[in-house]
Design a protein around this motif. Structure first.
Motif, PDB file in Angstrom:
ATOM      1  N   GLY A  10      33.508  27.606  46.193  1.00  0.00           N
ATOM      2  CA  GLY A  10      34.775  28.109  45.683  1.00  0.00           C
ATOM      3  C   GLY A  10      35.469  27.192  44.704  1.00  0.00           C
ATOM      4  N   ARG A  37      38.840  26.827  47.561  1.00  0.00           N
ATOM      5  CA  ARG A  37      39.194  27.889  48.497  1.00  0.00           C
ATOM      6  C   ARG A  37      38.476  27.725  49.831  1.00  0.00           C
ATOM      7  NH1 ARG A  37      39.853  33.266  44.688  1.00  0.00           N
ATOM      8  NH2 ARG A  37      40.717  32.178  42.879  1.00  0.00           N
ATOM      9  N   ASP A  81      35.004  33.293  44.258  1.00  0.00           N
ATOM     10  CA  ASP A  81      34.899  34.084  45.488  1.00  0.00           C
ATOM     11  C   ASP A  81      33.502  34.642  45.715  1.00  0.00           C
ATOM     12  OD1 ASP A  81      37.654  33.787  46.095  1.00  0.00           O
ATOM     13  OD2 ASP A  81      38.108  35.319  44.586  1.00  0.00           O
TER      14      ASP A  81
END
Length: 478
Positions: free
Chosen positions: A408, A43, A168
């Motif tokens: 991530g 991410r 996250d």
């Protein structure tokens, strides 16, 4: 975790300092953790320059990345840690590429090269390597950390602090703070601190001598009075592993499913560590037997054991003792071997529990005296027995069952590589992670020319135990 503490300098313990005193060109004292990730579902951007810039976030929650070694004036005491704010990222953050096709063997060649050189002492004692080119587009972080900073348990905690439990999550300092050193003070202050250390050590000497005499008079007698006796130093046979080390290191890895290991443990009523040691013993036996070098006597392993108290779980440094355990390589039957190891580890544990388990750790505070005594004892033991102190080191580091993330991205696997000790060219270390036991083999290739043959013996040895467990279940009517 605090970056700085209340003291101008933080002295190394004797146990930590021993790893510096004993280090030579051929004797490295660093450990390695290799983390493999797949950036496909990342991410965040994953490239070397971004990683290098983001490193400040890691070092903010891992204070030992800023600890700089400072020698005591005139070597009057053990060295100190001081705080170094600015890091030379070109030295500490490196880049490497795996040769095609990027498989496990090619990856381990890179780790072997990283492990074969020591760390420079004029800066904090660590390096992190960004390794690219693994099969399937995967990447790896290879963290090289000096043993003076952390033992297996504390280095595993370091990794937990520098990673996240969700994709996250942000890096956050742990709730518990660890005191660290402040920037380098004046030489005059260092001299005062060194003299203070010497005075405190001298004042504590009568009490330490009393502990030593109590250990000899009571602890040893109680241990010997028990039915089971642990293996003794210098009772090990001579093997190819027990020669003079070279600077070269080689690494190999393999993993086993934790659920299957636990199933074998339940069938035979032993500990998970007993199964792990038995699997290692089976692989070592096979390796030596194929070369016509299997001794009639069983090999002896040193098993590191943590002596940390609950209050010390979040501290760095070294707090270790060891068990000497015969690993039953003289027994061909895998079940008999496992049962013998179960008896031997139980005897080692019972003996250890009645002794002063902190005695050796505290003895290391007497730096020159301790080193002199150990050299003399080792020389005399080898001279009169003609045998090594032990043959191999087999270490088990508790990791985490839950997946960890960095930037991530989930960490797929986590392989450990420990250091070798003088006269022992083989170390087997395992760390538990995400339902697996990840094995790391550290060898001197001049003494153990094919580490992969040893690694391949692990699943073979475990398959033998699985087959025996299946028979045992059938016999019991399960």
């Amino acid at each position: 975790m605090g970056r700085r503490g209340s003291h101008a300098m933080q002295p190394l313990s004797g146990a930590d300092a021993q790893f510096l005193y004993a280090e030579t060109r051929t004797q490295h004292y660093h450990t390695i953790k290799a983390l493999v990730i797949d950036p496909a579902d990342s991410r965040q951007p994953l490239d070397f320059e971004t990683f290098k810039k983001q490193f400040a976030g890691f070092s903010g929650v891992v204070p030992v990345f800023h600890w700089q070694l400072v020698l005591a004036p005139l070597n009057l005491a053990h060295p100190f840690w001081s705080w170094r704010e600015e890091l030379d990222l070109d030295y500490h953050i490196r880049r490497a590429a795996v040769l095609s096709p990027g498989g496990e063997r090619e990856f381990c060649e890179v780790i072997s090269e990283i492990a074969s050189t020591g760390l420079e002492r004029d800066r904090p004692l660590f390096q992190t390597w960004w390794v690219e080119g693994l099969a399937g587009g995967r990447l790896a972080y290879v963290v090289k950390l000096h043993h003076a900073l952390a033992d297996g348990l504390s280095s595993a905690q370091l990794l937990l602090d520098a990673t996240q439990e969700g994709p996250d999550d942000d890096l956050r300092p742990p709730a518990l703070r660890v005191e660290g050193p402040e920037p380098l003070s004046t030489r005059a202050r260092q001299l005062v601190e060194s003299l203070r250390f010497d005075v405190q050590l001298a004042l504590g000497t009568p009490r330490f001598v009393a502990r030593l005499l109590r250990f000899v008079a009571i602890g040893s007698w109680r241990a010997l009075a028990r039915k089971g006796r642990p293996a003794s130093p210098y009772s090990a046979p001579i093997t190819r592993f027990n020669q003079v080390l070279t600077p070269h290191r080689w690494f190999a890895n393999v993993d086993l499913p934790m659920a299957e290991l636990k199933r074998v443990r339940r069938v035979f009523g032993c500990t998970l560590n007993d199964v792990y040691v038995a699997v290692c013993a089976g692989a070592i036996r096979r390796y030596l037997e194929l070369r016509g070098e299997l001794p009639e006597l069983s090999l002896t392993a040193a098993l590191p054991v943590s002596i940390r108290t609950p209050e010390q779980q979040r501290t760095y440094g070294n707090r270790l003792s060891s068990w000497f355990v015969s690993i039953a390589t003289d027994l061909a039957d895998p079940v008999e071997r496992l049962q013998a190891i179960q008896r031997n580890t139980r005897a080692a544990r019972e003996s250890w529990e009645v002794k002063d388990r902190h005695l050796q750790h505290d003895a290391m505070e007497y730096g020159y005296l301790y080193r002199g005594w150990m050299r003399l004892a080792t020389a005399l033991g080898r001279r009169f027995s003609g045998r090594p102190t032990f043959n191999v080191v087999i270490s088990n580091v508790r990791g985490t069952p839950v997946p960890l993330y960095t930037a991530g991205t989930r960490i797929e696997s986590m392989y450990p590589m420990s250091g070798l000790v003088p006269g022992q060219g083989l170390n087997l270390t395992v760390i538990s992670y995400m339902g697996r036991m990840d094995f790391g083999f550290a060898v001197d290739p001049d003494l153990v020319p094919d580490a992969w043959e040893l690694a391949e013996g692990i699943p073979r040895a475990f398959a033998d135990l699985q087959a025996a467990a299946q028979v045992e279940r059938g016999t019991a009517g399960e």
